[in-house]
Design an enzyme around this catalytic site. Structure first.
Site, PDB file in Angstrom:
ATOM      1  N   THR A  79       0.826  -1.214   0.000  1.00  0.00           N
ATOM      2  CA  THR A  79       0.000   0.000   0.000  1.00  0.00           C
ATOM      3  C   THR A  79       0.860   1.264   0.000  1.00  0.00           C
ATOM      4  OG1 THR A  79      -0.193  -0.120   2.420  1.00  0.00           O
ATOM      5  CG2 THR A  79      -1.975  -1.102   1.133  1.00  0.00           C
ATOM      6  N   THR A  80       2.000   1.226   0.694  1.00  0.00           N
ATOM      7  CA  THR A  80       2.864   2.414   0.737  1.00  0.00           C
ATOM      8  C   THR A  80       3.523   2.656  -0.614  1.00  0.00           C
ATOM      9  OG1 THR A  80       3.290   2.057   3.090  1.00  0.00           O
ATOM     10  CG2 THR A  80       4.759   3.555   1.947  1.00  0.00           C
ATOM     11  N   GLU A  97      -0.164   7.850   6.246  1.00  0.00           N
ATOM     12  CA  GLU A  97      -1.342   7.257   6.886  1.00  0.00           C
ATOM     13  C   GLU A  97      -1.860   8.211   7.962  1.00  0.00           C
ATOM     14  OE1 GLU A  97      -0.631   3.328   8.389  1.00  0.00           O
ATOM     15  OE2 GLU A  97       0.371   2.677   6.546  1.00  0.00           O
ATOM     16  N   SER A 189       6.766 -10.597   6.235  1.00  0.00           N
ATOM     17  CA  SER A 189       7.192  -9.205   6.387  1.00  0.00           C
ATOM     18  C   SER A 189       6.775  -8.644   7.743  1.00  0.00           C
ATOM     19  CB  SER A 189       6.606  -8.355   5.257  1.00  0.00           C
ATOM     20  OG  SER A 189       7.052  -7.031   5.340  1.00  0.00           O
ATOM     21  N   SER A 282       7.383   1.161   6.237  1.00  0.00           N
ATOM     22  CA  SER A 282       7.744   0.945   4.832  1.00  0.00           C
ATOM     23  C   SER A 282       8.594   2.063   4.254  1.00  0.00           C
ATOM     24  CB  SER A 282       6.473   0.795   3.981  1.00  0.00           C
ATOM     25  OG  SER A 282       5.711  -0.299   4.415  1.00  0.00           O
ATOM     26  N   ASP A 284      11.630   3.093   4.692  1.00  0.00           N
ATOM     27  CA  ASP A 284      12.993   2.777   4.265  1.00  0.00           C
ATOM     28  C   ASP A 284      13.022   1.943   2.989  1.00  0.00           C
ATOM     29  OD1 ASP A 284      11.901   0.559   5.476  1.00  0.00           O
ATOM     30  OD2 ASP A 284      13.774  -0.106   6.400  1.00  0.00           O
ATOM     31  N   GLN A 285      11.880   1.387   2.589  1.00  0.00           N
ATOM     32  CA  GLN A 285      11.832   0.596   1.359  1.00  0.00           C
ATOM     33  C   GLN A 285      11.393   1.419   0.159  1.00  0.00           C
ATOM     34  OE1 GLN A 285       9.338  -2.436   3.339  1.00  0.00           O
ATOM     35  NE2 GLN A 285      10.751  -3.923   2.468  1.00  0.00           N
ATOM     36  N   LYS A 297      11.327 -13.301  -0.346  1.00  0.00           N
ATOM     37  CA  LYS A 297      12.128 -13.399   0.882  1.00  0.00           C
ATOM     38  C   LYS A 297      11.499 -14.319   1.924  1.00  0.00           C
ATOM     39  CE  LYS A 297      14.992  -9.356   0.662  1.00  0.00           C
ATOM     40  NZ  LYS A 297      15.669  -8.316   1.431  1.00  0.00           N
TER      41      LYS A 297
END
EC number: 2.8.2.20
Length: 355
Positions: A79-80, A97, A189, A282, A284-285, A297
């Site tokens: 979603t991010t 959010e 995750s 999220s 940092d991704q 993963k």
């Protein structure tokens, strides 16, 4: 002499009368102006107007009939990334959010489910119509004012789509994007990144997959019922084929195409670009370009007994098109752009994040 005195008195009376009338009129105008000012907040809840920083002569008008966009899904389902890619579009603003919206929707749902509570509210004159009007005003105020103005406003609170049917009722022109991801990847995750989600036991893959199944079933069913108002987007396909899926998405939203949506990482922190929260897991991704690092993963991380019972624990996997027994799965081949992004990230000395 007496006649002249009478004349002077008459003039004096006329002057005093004129001054009095002028004062009373001015006082009345001031009172009217103050009343208008006081009534403005009441009007703004129904008809909000904001102005852009670039062009103060161009107002943006917001109301319940505007084409709002809601992005949702089970947390850790992309979603991010989706909202960051949309945020890169110059005509769209999603933002972080709010955390408030799903909570107030859950509270409204609780009131509706309780027959006793609904009876009490009706007796108090707090009917469904009153509550719907209040919810419209409250949600719109949050969405409009927690970020910059834009032609298209979107909200990304993952669990808000548990109330998709209700949102479609109170915002008749809204559209919904349901992010779908392989539940095994979403749960891995959550657990590996220690993302706290109410009701999910992060010490148990079995429990988390059961809760994932229940949550995605609720949202997916409502998405299908909403028909042409809701578009399910598989995270894996968005990552493998970003241009194809962003073109599909923007057509669905009736928003013109813009190449910026394929390069969201270049607009992070820039004016009119992508604003990120320091506390969202999220962040940092999504500072990275679209890549396939996170797709598999989870492989080899799920306990054997859970793998064996996967089709029973999470029947929604098969319904959504995933093979519950594939380990590893075959999601497809990535586009050249995505392959190039992934190779560059793999060569980077930066430590990869678990997903």
């Amino acid at each position: 002499m007496i006649g002249k005195l009478k004349q002077n008195l008459l003039v004096a009376c006329l002057v005093i009368s004129s001054v009095t009338v002028f004062y009373l009129c001015r006082h009345a105008m001031d009172c009217h102006h103050r009343i208008e000012e006081r009534s403005q907040p009441l009007l703004s809840s129904l008809h909000a107007t904001l102005r852009t920083g670039q062009n103060l002569s161009t107002p943006f008008i917001y109301n319940k009939d505007m084409p709002l966009i809601f992005i949702g899904g089970v947390p850790r389902s992309g979603t991010t990334l989706m909202r960051a890619m949309l945020d890169a579009h110059p005509d769209v603003r999603c933002g972080e959010e709010t955390r408030v919206i799903p909570r107030i929707l859950a509270m409204k749902q609780m009131w509706s489910r309780s027959g006793r509570e609904k009876m009490r509210l009706d007796e108090a004159g707090v009917t469904d119509e009153v509550l719907d009007s209040a919810m419209q005003a409250f949600l719109l105020e949050i969405i409009v004012k927690h970020g910059e103005p834009a032609n298209y406003l979107c909200n990304k609170d993952p669990f808000a789509l548990k109330s998709l049917t209700y949102l479609a009722k109170i915002f008749p022109h809204a559209k919904f994007i349901l992010m779908v991801r392989d539940g095994r990847a979403s749960v891995h995750s959550m657990i590996s990144r220690k993302v706290t989600i109410a009701g999910f036991d992060l010490s148990s893959y079995r429990d988390c997959l059961t809760k994932w199944n229940r949550a995605i079933e609720t949202m997916y069913t409502q998405c299908l019922e909403a028909a042409d108002k809701c578009l399910p987007v598989h995270y894996e396909q968005l990552v493998l084929h970003p241009e194809k899926w962003m073109r599909t998405l923007l057509r669905f939203l009736n928003i013109p195409w813009n190449d910026a949506v394929l390069h969201h990482e270049e607009l992070i922190g820039k004016a009119g670009g992508v604003s990120l929260s320091k506390v969202e897991r999220s962040t940092d991704q999504v500072i990275k370009p679209v890549n396939v690092e996170a797709l598999s993963k989870w492989v080899g991380k799920i306990p054997l007994d859970v793998q064996r019972d996967m089709a029973v624990i999470a029947p929604m996997l098969a319904r959504l098109g995933y093979d519950p027994h594939a380990n590893p799965p075959n999601y497809g081949r990535p586009d050249p752009l995505v392959l190039d992004n992934t190779r560059r990230l793999q060569k980077s000395p930066e430590k990869p994040n678990p997903s």
